[in-house]
Motif scaffolding. Sequence first.
Motif, mmCIF file in Angstrom:
data_model
loop_
_atom_site.group_PDB
_atom_site.id
_atom_site.type_symbol
_atom_site.label_atom_id
_atom_site.label_comp_id
_atom_site.label_asym_id
_atom_site.label_seq_id
_atom_site.Cartn_x
_atom_site.Cartn_y
_atom_site.Cartn_z
ATOM 1 N N MET A 109 0.848 -1.191 0.000
ATOM 2 C CA MET A 109 0.000 0.000 0.000
ATOM 3 C C MET A 109 0.888 1.246 0.000
ATOM 4 N N PRO A 110 0.612 2.209 -0.857
ATOM 5 C CA PRO A 110 1.425 3.423 -0.914
ATOM 6 C C PRO A 110 1.328 4.225 0.383
ATOM 7 N N ALA A 111 2.416 4.925 0.697
ATOM 8 C CA ALA A 111 2.450 5.730 1.914
ATOM 9 C C ALA A 111 1.646 7.022 1.751
ATOM 10 N N ILE A 112 1.469 7.447 0.506
ATOM 11 C CA ILE A 112 0.711 8.677 0.247
ATOM 12 C C ILE A 112 -0.135 8.471 -1.012
ATOM 13 N N SER A 113 -1.359 8.923 -0.935
ATOM 14 C CA SER A 113 -2.271 8.719 -2.065
ATOM 15 C C SER A 113 -2.293 9.940 -2.984
ATOM 16 N N ARG A 114 -2.884 9.733 -4.136
ATOM 17 C CA ARG A 114 -3.028 10.810 -5.112
ATOM 18 C C ARG A 114 -3.896 11.923 -4.531
ATOM 19 N N ASP A 115 -4.943 11.543 -3.775
ATOM 20 C CA ASP A 115 -5.823 12.532 -3.149
ATOM 21 C C ASP A 115 -5.073 13.354 -2.105
ATOM 22 N N GLU A 116 -4.177 12.711 -1.367
ATOM 23 C CA GLU A 116 -3.389 13.446 -0.373
ATOM 24 C C GLU A 116 -2.434 14.434 -1.048
ATOM 25 N N VAL A 117 -1.873 14.056 -2.171
ATOM 26 C CA VAL A 117 -1.008 14.968 -2.932
ATOM 27 C C VAL A 117 -1.834 16.157 -3.423
ATOM 28 N N ALA A 118 -3.039 15.903 -3.913
ATOM 29 C CA ALA A 118 -3.914 16.978 -4.373
ATOM 30 C C ALA A 118 -4.264 17.908 -3.215
ATOM 31 N N HIS A 119 -4.508 17.321 -2.051
ATOM 32 C CA HIS A 119 -4.827 18.127 -0.863
ATOM 33 C C HIS A 119 -3.629 19.000 -0.474
ATOM 34 N N LEU A 120 -2.443 18.421 -0.475
ATOM 35 C CA LEU A 120 -1.244 19.201 -0.160
ATOM 36 C C LEU A 120 -1.021 20.309 -1.180
ATOM 37 N N ALA A 121 -1.291 20.029 -2.440
ATOM 38 C CA ALA A 121 -1.137 21.035 -3.490
ATOM 39 C C ALA A 121 -2.112 22.191 -3.260
ATOM 40 N N ARG A 122 -3.350 21.856 -2.886
ATOM 41 C CA ARG A 122 -4.328 22.917 -2.604
ATOM 42 C C ARG A 122 -3.882 23.758 -1.415
ATOM 43 N N LEU A 123 -3.406 23.109 -0.350
ATOM 44 C CA LEU A 123 -2.940 23.844 0.825
ATOM 45 C C LEU A 123 -1.756 24.746 0.485
ATOM 46 N N SER A 124 -0.921 24.288 -0.430
ATOM 47 C CA SER A 124 0.264 25.049 -0.846
ATOM 48 C C SER A 124 -0.046 26.031 -1.964
ATOM 49 N N ARG A 125 -1.299 26.028 -2.405
ATOM 50 C CA ARG A 125 -1.750 26.887 -3.507
ATOM 51 C C ARG A 125 -0.940 26.645 -4.774
ATOM 52 N N LEU A 126 -0.725 25.358 -5.046
ATOM 53 C CA LEU A 126 -0.026 24.950 -6.259
ATOM 54 C C LEU A 126 -1.034 24.390 -7.252
ATOM 55 N N ALA A 127 -0.958 24.848 -8.468
ATOM 56 C CA ALA A 127 -1.817 24.319 -9.526
ATOM 57 C C ALA A 127 -1.032 23.222 -10.237
ATOM 58 N N ILE A 128 -1.446 21.967 -10.037
ATOM 59 C CA ILE A 128 -0.754 20.861 -10.691
ATOM 60 C C ILE A 128 -1.746 20.055 -11.509
ATOM 61 N N THR A 129 -1.246 19.479 -12.575
ATOM 62 C CA THR A 129 -2.092 18.715 -13.500
ATOM 63 C C THR A 129 -2.296 17.300 -12.957
ATOM 64 N N ASP A 130 -3.201 16.555 -13.624
ATOM 65 C CA ASP A 130 -3.447 15.165 -13.242
ATOM 66 C C ASP A 130 -2.190 14.317 -13.421
ATOM 67 N N GLU A 131 -1.439 14.594 -14.488
ATOM 68 C CA GLU A 131 -0.205 13.847 -14.723
ATOM 69 C C GLU A 131 0.814 14.125 -13.603
ATOM 70 N N GLU A 132 0.869 15.386 -13.187
ATOM 71 C CA GLU A 132 1.781 15.751 -12.102
ATOM 72 C C GLU A 132 1.354 15.110 -10.780
ATOM 73 N N LEU A 133 0.046 14.992 -10.572
ATOM 74 C CA LEU A 133 -0.444 14.323 -9.368
ATOM 75 C C LEU A 133 0.091 12.890 -9.295
ATOM 76 N N ASP A 134 -0.003 12.176 -10.409
ATOM 77 C CA ASP A 134 0.492 10.797 -10.444
ATOM 78 C C ASP A 134 2.004 10.755 -10.246
ATOM 79 N N LEU A 135 2.713 11.658 -10.903
ATOM 80 C CA LEU A 135 4.168 11.702 -10.792
ATOM 81 C C LEU A 135 4.594 12.012 -9.353
ATOM 82 N N TYR A 136 4.022 13.063 -8.771
ATOM 83 C CA TYR A 136 4.407 13.467 -7.416
ATOM 84 C C TYR A 136 3.983 12.442 -6.378
#
Length: 98
Positions: A1-28
Amino acid sequence: MPAISRDEVAHLARLSRLAITDEELDLYAGQLDSILSHIKVIADLTTDVPATASPYPAVNVTRPDEPAECLTPEQALSGAPAVDEQRFQVPQILGEGE
């Protein structure tokens, strides 16, 4: 099981006010999961290591405060580019009233 999910990355990006694409979500998500996995390995290896600020023993490196000879005002001011009434004279940086 991954230590961090795609949704958690999206949440962190929103908190950091970063606009990232779906491809970047998977990569990060993959990169962060790899980083967190390495941190877990290191944490598991260091469970028996006591916490310390430095690997070297702490020693008091101060010396006793003893009176000693000091410079005379003339000696201290001898290398100054400008002197005013036995004080270093420096260019004014603030206004008159400040």
